[in-house]
Design a protein around this motif. Structure first.
Motif, mmCIF file in Angstrom:
data_model
loop_
_atom_site.group_PDB
_atom_site.id
_atom_site.type_symbol
_atom_site.label_atom_id
_atom_site.label_comp_id
_atom_site.label_asym_id
_atom_site.label_seq_id
_atom_site.Cartn_x
_atom_site.Cartn_y
_atom_site.Cartn_z
ATOM 1 N N HIS A 177 0.828 -1.201 0.000
ATOM 2 C CA HIS A 177 0.000 0.000 0.000
ATOM 3 C C HIS A 177 0.860 1.247 0.000
ATOM 4 C CE1 HIS A 177 -3.567 -2.402 0.554
ATOM 5 N NE2 HIS A 177 -3.030 -3.012 1.633
ATOM 6 N N LYS A 178 0.307 2.309 -0.568
ATOM 7 C CA LYS A 178 1.034 3.570 -0.642
ATOM 8 C C LYS A 178 1.138 4.154 0.756
ATOM 9 C CE LYS A 178 -0.007 6.410 -3.955
ATOM 10 N NZ LYS A 178 -0.725 7.441 -4.750
ATOM 11 N N ARG A 179 2.352 4.549 1.178
ATOM 12 C CA ARG A 179 2.585 5.114 2.499
ATOM 13 C C ARG A 179 2.718 6.626 2.473
ATOM 14 N NH1 ARG A 179 7.597 2.711 5.158
ATOM 15 N NH2 ARG A 179 6.829 4.087 6.824
ATOM 16 N N GLY A 180 3.341 7.173 1.414
ATOM 17 C CA GLY A 180 3.523 8.612 1.388
ATOM 18 C C GLY A 180 4.328 9.051 0.188
ATOM 19 N N ILE A 181 4.454 10.396 0.024
ATOM 20 C CA ILE A 181 5.136 10.998 -1.132
ATOM 21 C C ILE A 181 6.190 11.944 -0.611
ATOM 22 C CG2 ILE A 181 4.876 12.414 -3.194
ATOM 23 C CD1 ILE A 181 2.000 11.451 -3.370
ATOM 24 N N LEU A 182 7.343 11.921 -1.246
ATOM 25 C CA LEU A 182 8.428 12.810 -0.883
ATOM 26 C C LEU A 182 8.836 13.599 -2.120
ATOM 27 C CD1 LEU A 182 10.399 13.698 1.320
ATOM 28 C CD2 LEU A 182 11.945 11.910 0.552
ATOM 29 N N GLY A 183 8.980 14.895 -1.950
ATOM 30 C CA GLY A 183 9.306 15.775 -3.064
ATOM 31 C C GLY A 183 8.132 16.643 -3.426
ATOM 32 N N GLY A 184 8.370 17.799 -3.899
ATOM 33 C CA GLY A 184 7.286 18.708 -4.207
ATOM 34 C C GLY A 184 7.549 19.498 -5.464
ATOM 35 N N GLY A 185 6.698 20.403 -5.744
ATOM 36 C CA GLY A 185 6.807 21.241 -6.918
ATOM 37 C C GLY A 185 5.450 21.714 -7.370
ATOM 38 N N LYS A 186 5.444 22.674 -8.298
ATOM 39 C CA LYS A 186 4.181 23.215 -8.788
ATOM 40 C C LYS A 186 3.494 22.303 -9.778
ATOM 41 C CE LYS A 186 5.697 28.003 -8.243
ATOM 42 N NZ LYS A 186 5.907 29.299 -8.924
ATOM 43 N N ALA A 187 4.277 21.498 -10.518
ATOM 44 C CA ALA A 187 3.663 20.645 -11.538
ATOM 45 C C ALA A 187 2.895 19.518 -10.889
ATOM 46 C CB ALA A 187 4.738 20.100 -12.456
ATOM 47 N N VAL B 39 0.935 -1.135 -5.001
ATOM 48 C CA VAL B 39 2.086 -1.358 -5.855
ATOM 49 C C VAL B 39 1.846 -2.478 -6.868
ATOM 50 C CG1 VAL B 39 3.205 -3.054 -4.335
ATOM 51 C CG2 VAL B 39 4.609 -1.605 -5.827
ATOM 52 N N GLY B 40 0.918 -3.386 -6.544
ATOM 53 C CA GLY B 40 0.623 -4.479 -7.468
ATOM 54 C C GLY B 40 -0.050 -4.006 -8.733
ATOM 55 N N ARG B 41 -0.757 -2.905 -8.661
ATOM 56 C CA ARG B 41 -1.448 -2.376 -9.856
ATOM 57 C C ARG B 41 -0.501 -1.597 -10.773
ATOM 58 N NH1 ARG B 41 -6.471 0.855 -7.641
ATOM 59 N NH2 ARG B 41 -6.727 1.169 -9.886
ATOM 60 N N LEU B 42 0.726 -1.383 -10.319
ATOM 61 C CA LEU B 42 1.690 -0.696 -11.187
ATOM 62 C C LEU B 42 2.107 -1.567 -12.370
ATOM 63 C CD1 LEU B 42 4.128 1.113 -8.729
ATOM 64 C CD2 LEU B 42 2.691 2.163 -10.462
ATOM 65 N N GLN B 43 2.176 -2.910 -12.129
ATOM 66 C CA GLN B 43 2.653 -3.839 -13.165
ATOM 67 C C GLN B 43 3.995 -3.373 -13.729
ATOM 68 O OE1 GLN B 43 -0.444 -4.273 -16.082
ATOM 69 N NE2 GLN B 43 -1.872 -5.274 -14.666
ATOM 70 N N LEU B 44 4.899 -3.088 -12.786
ATOM 71 C CA LEU B 44 6.192 -2.520 -13.141
ATOM 72 C C LEU B 44 7.260 -3.307 -12.424
ATOM 73 C CD1 LEU B 44 7.449 -0.167 -14.760
ATOM 74 C CD2 LEU B 44 7.446 1.165 -12.651
ATOM 75 N N ALA B 45 8.240 -3.847 -13.177
ATOM 76 C CA ALA B 45 9.332 -4.604 -12.571
ATOM 77 C C ALA B 45 10.401 -3.663 -12.066
ATOM 78 C CB ALA B 45 9.926 -5.579 -13.591
ATOM 79 N N ASP B 46 11.183 -4.143 -11.113
ATOM 80 C CA ASP B 46 12.246 -3.320 -10.549
ATOM 81 C C ASP B 46 13.289 -3.017 -11.626
ATOM 82 O OD1 ASP B 46 10.912 -3.525 -8.211
ATOM 83 O OD2 ASP B 46 12.220 -5.060 -7.339
ATOM 84 N N GLY B 47 13.708 -1.746 -11.659
ATOM 85 C CA GLY B 47 14.765 -1.336 -12.588
ATOM 86 C C GLY B 47 14.327 -1.140 -14.018
ATOM 87 N N ARG B 48 13.052 -1.225 -14.333
ATOM 88 C CA ARG B 48 12.572 -1.034 -15.717
ATOM 89 C C ARG B 48 11.669 0.189 -15.753
ATOM 90 N NH1 ARG B 48 10.747 -6.390 -18.735
ATOM 91 N NH2 ARG B 48 10.913 -4.828 -20.404
ATOM 92 N N PRO B 49 12.124 1.290 -16.368
ATOM 93 C CA PRO B 49 11.345 2.527 -16.358
ATOM 94 C C PRO B 49 10.106 2.418 -17.246
ATOM 95 C CG PRO B 49 13.310 2.813 -17.686
ATOM 96 C CD PRO B 49 13.413 1.449 -17.043
ATOM 97 N N ALA B 50 9.153 3.291 -16.980
ATOM 98 C CA ALA B 50 7.919 3.374 -17.759
ATOM 99 C C ALA B 50 7.432 4.808 -17.732
ATOM 100 C CB ALA B 50 6.871 2.420 -17.227
ATOM 101 N N THR B 51 6.490 5.111 -18.633
ATOM 102 C CA THR B 51 5.928 6.462 -18.733
ATOM 103 C C THR B 51 4.465 6.429 -18.332
ATOM 104 O OG1 THR B 51 7.451 6.985 -20.525
ATOM 105 C CG2 THR B 51 5.548 8.419 -20.278
ATOM 106 N N TYR C 228 9.766 1.732 -3.291
ATOM 107 C CA TYR C 228 9.426 3.112 -3.601
ATOM 108 C C TYR C 228 9.577 3.321 -5.112
ATOM 109 C CZ TYR C 228 14.481 3.956 -3.719
ATOM 110 O OH TYR C 228 15.828 3.913 -4.028
ATOM 111 N N VAL C 229 8.903 4.339 -5.612
ATOM 112 C CA VAL C 229 8.894 4.678 -7.047
ATOM 113 C C VAL C 229 9.501 6.061 -7.217
ATOM 114 C CG1 VAL C 229 7.488 5.128 -9.074
ATOM 115 C CG2 VAL C 229 6.898 3.245 -7.556
ATOM 116 N N VAL C 230 10.524 6.131 -8.066
ATOM 117 C CA VAL C 230 11.168 7.403 -8.386
ATOM 118 C C VAL C 230 10.549 7.935 -9.679
ATOM 119 C CG1 VAL C 230 13.348 8.571 -8.773
ATOM 120 C CG2 VAL C 230 13.285 6.534 -7.353
ATOM 121 N N ALA C 231 10.216 9.215 -9.719
ATOM 122 C CA ALA C 231 9.566 9.815 -10.880
ATOM 123 C C ALA C 231 10.238 11.121 -11.253
ATOM 124 C CB ALA C 231 8.086 10.029 -10.618
ATOM 125 N N LEU C 232 10.360 11.348 -12.584
ATOM 126 C CA LEU C 232 10.876 12.604 -13.105
ATOM 127 C C LEU C 232 9.902 13.129 -14.166
ATOM 128 C CD1 LEU C 232 14.735 12.156 -13.628
ATOM 129 C CD2 LEU C 232 13.595 13.861 -12.192
#
Length: 519
Positions: free
Chosen positions: A98-108, A117-129, A152-156
């Motif tokens: 389950h999602k615990r929290g978000i770190l980082g901010g910005g206007k966007a 996290v199971g609904r992400l369908q995303l493997a470790d180390g493989r980026p997606a858009t 955790y999920v890193v996003a840019l």
């Protein structure tokens, strides 16, 4: 009607427009392919840069240390423990997913991520858009593992990436439009310059069609396609002009032939009609007068019969001549013709000699030649060849004063300017020349009469042509003898020639291919 309209609609345009639009289409395909490849390479490079940043981002272990309040979700933030870049967004998931929290901010607006996290369908180390929470922005995300089975999920954000690719697409579109516009304008100029020789040829062809057939196309450079085309067209025009001249000449000869034939036939027919009417009107004439009238009627009827026979023979020789093919010795033909003509020579001495035995003017006619006679064998129709020699002898006896010597010379040789068979100045023939150096048989009929002028020599082989303008049958016949002789000679693969000059006599030369057995 519908089918015809469709065919007209499907016709190609002008060559100039097809070249311009063909070059523009090829250029558009080439520029578009280059822009597509460049766009894909740049997009892949920018996306790889973002993915590299995501791969390089790793949270230190102290960021996951538990404090005195384990049940607090999300954990308390400690800005001094982790230094996050401003564009990164971190989303934490517990061991259950389950999602615990978000770190980082910005206007966007942040990335649109599910609560599990199971609904992400995303493997470790493989980026997606993924898309943003709101708006049309996009985020690049990558899942990473954390201690105690958490993650955790890193996003840019991809705002810079989307802006760069969007500007590149607009720039490519502008460059493509400018390139096509400039290329079309340049192609029209280049094609117009390149097709300028064709344009000049078109104008010249129009002038030739409208005004003068003797004009020729100006561009004949053999190094270019249009020059070679101009050379071919000029050659075709030369042949066409020559064919038209020959046609006009043939029509003129035909009209003259018909007029001369009508004149030749009208004279004896008028005589026959006059004597017949005289016999009907004056029945009381004496027997001598009736016999004289009957004799003149028969004489003119024979003249008409001979003229018609000559005309029919010429028509037969022109259409499909039927010659016998057997070995013929021109020496024997000449001897028989001389023997037959001796009874009608009217004081003309006739001598048979070898080819090359000269008989100068004033030379004693009884002097014998030192050269021996030789066989001159050819293949042909002996009857027709005797007719040719007989016509030549009759022509010499008729058109020379009494007592003029006539020489008949027979021999063999090679076709050339000296022996005959080829063209040279002062030699006239209605037939094409033979191959130079070919083995030939030659029969010459030479007289020492007044000769012919160059103008008369050029026309002497024409039908119904006579040097004597009186057109009397007693002075030169109907003018068909030499035409018949020339047609027979050409039908045997040879030709009839004339060499003459005023005051130096005339030499008629029959040239035939030598028989294969002749050395």
């Amino acid at each position: 009607m519908i089918r015809r309209i469709r065919l007209r609609a499907g016709r190609p345009g002008s060559l100039r427009s097809r070249l311009v639009w063909g070059a523009a289409l090829l250029a558009a395909v080439a520029v578009l392919a280059a822009q597509t490849i460049g766009f894909l390479v740049l997009r892949s490079w920018l996306l790889n840069r973002v993915d590299q940043q995501l791969d390089d981002f790793v949270l230190p272990q102290q960021a996951f240390a538990r404090d005195a309040y384990p049940d607090q979700v999300p954990p308390p933030r400690n800005p001094g423990s982790v230094n996050l870049p401003s564009d990164f967004r971190l989303t934490f998931f517990d061991a259950v997913g389950h999602k615990r929290g978000i770190l980082g901010g910005g206007k966007a607006p942040g990335p649109d991520l599910p609560d599990s996290v199971g609904r992400l369908q995303l493997a470790d180390g493989r980026p997606a858009t993924v898309g943003a929470v709101s708006g049309d922005g996009h985020w690049r995300i990558e899942k990473k593992a954390a201690p105690d089975h958490t993650s955790y999920v890193v996003a840019l954000p991809l705002d810079t990436f989307d802006g760069a690719t969007s500007k590149l697409l607009w720039l490519n579109a502008i460059v493509l439009a400018a390139t096509l516009t400039g290329l079309i304008a340049l192609s029209r100029w280049v094609v117009r310059i390149g097709l300028l020789p064709l344009t000049r040829m078109e104008r010249s062809a129009q002038d030739i069609t409208v005004s003068d057939l003797s004009l020729r196309l100006p561009d004949t450079d053999p190094r270019t396609e249009t020059g070679r085309l101009g050379t071919v067209l000029n050659t075709m025009l030369d042949r066409l002009e020559q064919a038209l001249r020959e046609r006009e000449s043939s029509e003129a000869r035909l009209r003259r032939f018909v007029a001369d034939a009508g004149h030749e036939l009208r004279t004896p027919l008028t005589s026959i009609q006059g004597f017949a009417e005289l016999a009907l009107r004056h029945e009381g004439r004496s027997s001598a007068e009736r016999r004289e009238a009957d004799r003149l009627i028969v004489q003119n009827a024979e003249r008409i019969s001979l003229l018609v026979d000559d005309l029919l023979l010429l028509a037969k020789l022109d259409k499909e001549p039927d010659y016998r093919s057997e070995r013929v010795d021109l020496l024997s033909v000449a001897a028989d013709s001389v023997s037959a003509a001796a009874h009608q020579s009217h004081g003309h001495p006739i001598r048979l000699g070898a080819l090359g035995a000269g008989t100068a003017a004033g030379e004693d006619g009884n002097e014998e030649d030192e050269e021996e006679l030789e066989l001159a064998e050819t293949t042909g129709d002996p009857h027709r060849l005797r007719q040719v020699v007989g016509n030549l002898l009759s022509n010499a006896l008729t058109h020379t004063p009494p007592g003029t010597r006539v020489d008949v010379r027979v021999g063999t040789g090679r076709a050339g300017p000296t022996s005959g068979g080829t063209d040279r100045p002062g030699r006239t023939s209605p037939s094409p020349p033979l191959r130079a150096g070919a083995r030939i048989c030659v029969l010459e009929v030479a007289d020492q009469g007044p000769g012919l002028s160059p103008e008369a020599a050029e026309r002497v082989f024409e039908r119904f042509y006579r040097v004597d303008p009186s057109r009397s049958h007693d002075h030169g016949g109907s003018g068909l003898g030499l035409a018949i002789a020339s047609a027979i000679a050409q039908g045997h693969g040879g030709r009839l020639e004339l060499e003459t000059a005023m005051g130096r006599g005339s030499v008629f030369r029959l040239v035939l291919p030598a028989d294969s057995g002749t050395p």
